[in-house]
Write an enzyme that holds these catalytic residues in place. Structure first.
Site, mmCIF file in Angstrom:
data_model
loop_
_atom_site.group_PDB
_atom_site.id
_atom_site.type_symbol
_atom_site.label_atom_id
_atom_site.label_comp_id
_atom_site.label_asym_id
_atom_site.label_seq_id
_atom_site.Cartn_x
_atom_site.Cartn_y
_atom_site.Cartn_z
ATOM 1 N N ASP A 188 -1.505 7.145 0.657
ATOM 2 C CA ASP A 188 -0.478 8.182 0.571
ATOM 3 C C ASP A 188 -1.065 9.571 0.347
ATOM 4 O OD1 ASP A 188 1.449 6.100 0.707
ATOM 5 O OD2 ASP A 188 1.151 5.755 -1.424
ATOM 6 N N LYS A 239 -1.862 11.278 5.166
ATOM 7 C CA LYS A 239 -2.630 10.981 6.386
ATOM 8 C C LYS A 239 -1.841 11.282 7.655
ATOM 9 C CE LYS A 239 -4.858 7.416 5.085
ATOM 10 N NZ LYS A 239 -4.015 6.369 4.535
ATOM 11 N N GLY A 288 2.955 3.605 6.009
ATOM 12 C CA GLY A 288 4.124 4.295 6.535
ATOM 13 C C GLY A 288 3.844 5.773 6.582
ATOM 14 N N HIS A 289 3.969 6.361 7.752
ATOM 15 C CA HIS A 289 3.779 7.802 7.861
ATOM 16 C C HIS A 289 5.100 8.418 8.300
ATOM 17 C CE1 HIS A 289 -0.350 7.013 7.494
ATOM 18 N NE2 HIS A 289 -0.633 6.803 8.761
ATOM 19 N N GLN A 298 -3.859 2.878 4.236
ATOM 20 C CA GLN A 298 -4.026 2.783 2.775
ATOM 21 C C GLN A 298 -5.134 3.750 2.326
ATOM 22 O OE1 GLN A 298 -3.766 -0.508 4.508
ATOM 23 N NE2 GLN A 298 -1.624 -0.034 4.276
HETATM 24 P P1 IMP Z 1 0.052 -5.060 0.248
HETATM 25 O O1 IMP Z 1 -0.839 -4.240 1.111
HETATM 26 O O2 IMP Z 1 1.504 -5.001 0.654
HETATM 27 O O3 IMP Z 1 -0.449 -6.465 0.067
HETATM 28 O O4 IMP Z 1 0.027 -4.415 -1.237
HETATM 29 C C1 IMP Z 1 -1.144 -4.417 -2.045
HETATM 30 C C2 IMP Z 1 -1.266 -3.106 -2.831
HETATM 31 O O5 IMP Z 1 -1.545 -2.051 -1.923
HETATM 32 C C3 IMP Z 1 0.011 -2.704 -3.575
HETATM 33 O O6 IMP Z 1 -0.364 -2.013 -4.765
HETATM 34 C C4 IMP Z 1 0.674 -1.721 -2.617
HETATM 35 O O7 IMP Z 1 1.542 -0.819 -3.268
HETATM 36 C C5 IMP Z 1 -0.549 -1.025 -2.052
HETATM 37 N N1 IMP Z 1 -0.330 -0.450 -0.716
HETATM 38 C C6 IMP Z 1 -0.313 -1.103 0.474
HETATM 39 N N2 IMP Z 1 -0.128 -0.231 1.476
HETATM 40 C C7 IMP Z 1 -0.067 0.988 0.928
HETATM 41 C C8 IMP Z 1 0.058 2.318 1.479
HETATM 42 O O8 IMP Z 1 0.135 2.542 2.695
HETATM 43 N N3 IMP Z 1 0.076 3.324 0.567
HETATM 44 C C9 IMP Z 1 -0.061 3.111 -0.764
HETATM 45 N N4 IMP Z 1 -0.177 1.917 -1.312
HETATM 46 C C10 IMP Z 1 -0.192 0.858 -0.482
#
Ligand code: IMP
Length: 429
Positions: free
Chosen positions: A13, A16, A40-41, A225
């Site tokens: 976040d 990007k 998500g963008h 991420q």
């Molecule tokens: P998962 O990727 O859904 O398995 O989540 C694992 C961890 O990564 C959690 O703490 C989510 O909130 C975090 N996370 C996954 N994708 C994002 C992103 O695009 N931005 C911020 N945090 C993310």
């Protein structure tokens, strides 16, 4: 300079979407190399808001080819929701083909049972605050060698066989978590029409990426991420399940490290994280709430309020090291406007007074050491050059650049594409 990697230097976040969108203006090819619909963008183009989760934001530029690489996990249902939305807004042709949007036939399919398992786990003791999009269980299937590579969708009999095997493997977990999985027939009924649409987009995307790099085309490898959520380098176990660091660009896109020319790290002017896990500079006070509201710090996938805190330079030094960052893009500087003073974590100190590097989660009693810098009250949104910034904002940028040891080549001063100070050509020499 042809091949540029862009990664988040914090917990995701970092803004990007906007930076990639700016870089993509010039790019011939954009390759996303990891993650799935957990990203998500939100893109704001001429006042029109478009949210993309799987598809690179480069899709908005008609001349840019976009690739979903083999390091990704792709939910076919989510993918076509996005494609259909982009078609509805006139941003993609109805008959979009892989000349415009190519999907790796080795990326893995997220199927409904992955979402079920992710959701069941998040209701129990092992919850870490995932996005519940099935990302973790899908990567588990991948490394357990029972996953469904998208290329398998060309053969629906084999697809069904693999779905049945995966369901068998997950059944005890679902039962232990008190849930039920969909049946193979339910999965296939949903999947078959999507497979028919997806198969024409599938190809060996590593060949596309390598050919573009060799031809000295401008190629952007887009990370999802952030570094501190990387499965190897992040704050394990509070991480995502993929390689969100620059090395992931090689495995996730299928290009060798010798082909990469430059690695850009995105760093927000403060810090946020969603989900559980360590966050040394977290602010649980009015200032944290102010950052959340002003920075619109709510998850773009789940809508969850993000945790907020001061900028953490030891964490940035760590990200610089594990990614080999060549340059930084500093985002959301405008969110700090109006704060009377700004604190920046410059080190961590243990109980014995000695300094500690990031990460510090294994040792109790380690605390951040802050330096305090003056704030500013003038709005930044109109700034197009560093010299347009108020003195204190300029000093904040200079301070970060000097401590980080990498040049800041872009400063974002507002959500719009034009609200940007671009100091170099991202693909320049
Ligand atoms: P998962 O990727 O859904 O398995 O989540 C694992 C961890 O990564 C959690 O703490 C989510 O909130 C975090 N996370 C996954 N994708 C994002 C992103 O695009 N931005 C911020 N945090 C993310």
């Amino acid at each position: 300079m042809a091949a540029v990697v862009i990664v988040g230097a914090q917990w995701g976040d970092e803004g990007k979407g906007k930076v990639v969108d700016i870089f993509t203006e010039q790019a011939d090819l954009v390759v996303r190399f990891g993650g799935g619909p957990n990203a998500g963008h939100t893109l704001v183009v001429n006042g029109d808001k478009v949210v993309v989760r799987l598809i690179p934001s480069g899709i908005l530029h008609p001349r840019t080819r976009c690739v979903l690489g083999q390091g990704m996990v792709i939910d076919p249902a989510s993918l076509f929701l996005e494609i259909d939305e982009l078609v509805r807004r006139g941003r993609l042709p109805v008959d979009v083909g892989h000349d415009r949007l190519a999907v790796s036939d080795r990326a893995h399919a997220i199927l409904p049972y992955h979402v079920t398992i992710d959701t069941l786990r998040e209701a129990g003791r092992g919850a870490i605050g995932t996005t519940k999009r099935g990302v973790g269980p899908c990567y588990e299937d991948k490394v357990a060698r029972r996953g469904l590579q998208l290329g398998v969708l060309r053969d629906l009999r084999r697809t069904r066989d693999l779905v049945e095997r995966a369901l068998e493997a997950w059944a005890p977990t679902a039962a232990a978590l008190g849930g039920t999985l969909p049946t193979a027939s339910e999965v296939m009924d949903k999947l078959e029409p999507l497979a028919a649409r997806l198969v024409p987009l599938l190809t060996d995307t590593a060949v596309i990426a390598e050919a573009a790099v060799r031809a000295k085309k401008k190629v952007l490898f887009e990370g999802a991420q952030g570094t501190l959520l990387d499965v190897d380098h992040g704050t394990y176990p509070f991480v995502t399940s993929s390689s969100a660091t620059a090395g992931g660009a090689c495995t996730g896109a299928g290009v060798g490290p010798t082909r990469i020319d430059k690695v850009f790290g995105l760093v927000k002017a403060y810090t946020t994280r969603v989900g559980s896990g360590p966050f040394p500079t977290e602010l649980n006070d009015e200032t944290g709430e102010r950052l959340r509201q002003k920075g619109a710090e709510f998850g773009s996938v789940t809508g969850r309020p993000r945790r907020t805190g001061w900028l953490d330079l030891p964490a940035l030094a760590y990200a610089t090291r594990v990614n080999g960052l060549d340059a930084l893009a500093l985002t959301k500087l405008d969110v700090l406007t109006g704060l009377p003073e700004l604190r920046v974590c410059v080190a961590y100190r243990a109980a014995d007074g000695a300094e500690r590097p990031f990460p510090i989660d294994d040792e109790p009693g380690v605390t951040p050491v802050y330096e305090t810098l003056p704030g500013w009250t003038e709005p930044l949104e109109g700034a197009r050059k560093l010299s347009d910034l108020p003195k204190a904002a300029r000093a904040y940028v200079d301070f970060i650049e000097q401590k980080a040891g990498s040049p800041i080549e872009l400063v974002s001063v507002g959500p719009g594409r034009e609200e940007t100070i671009l100091l170099t050509d991202p693909f320049g020499g």
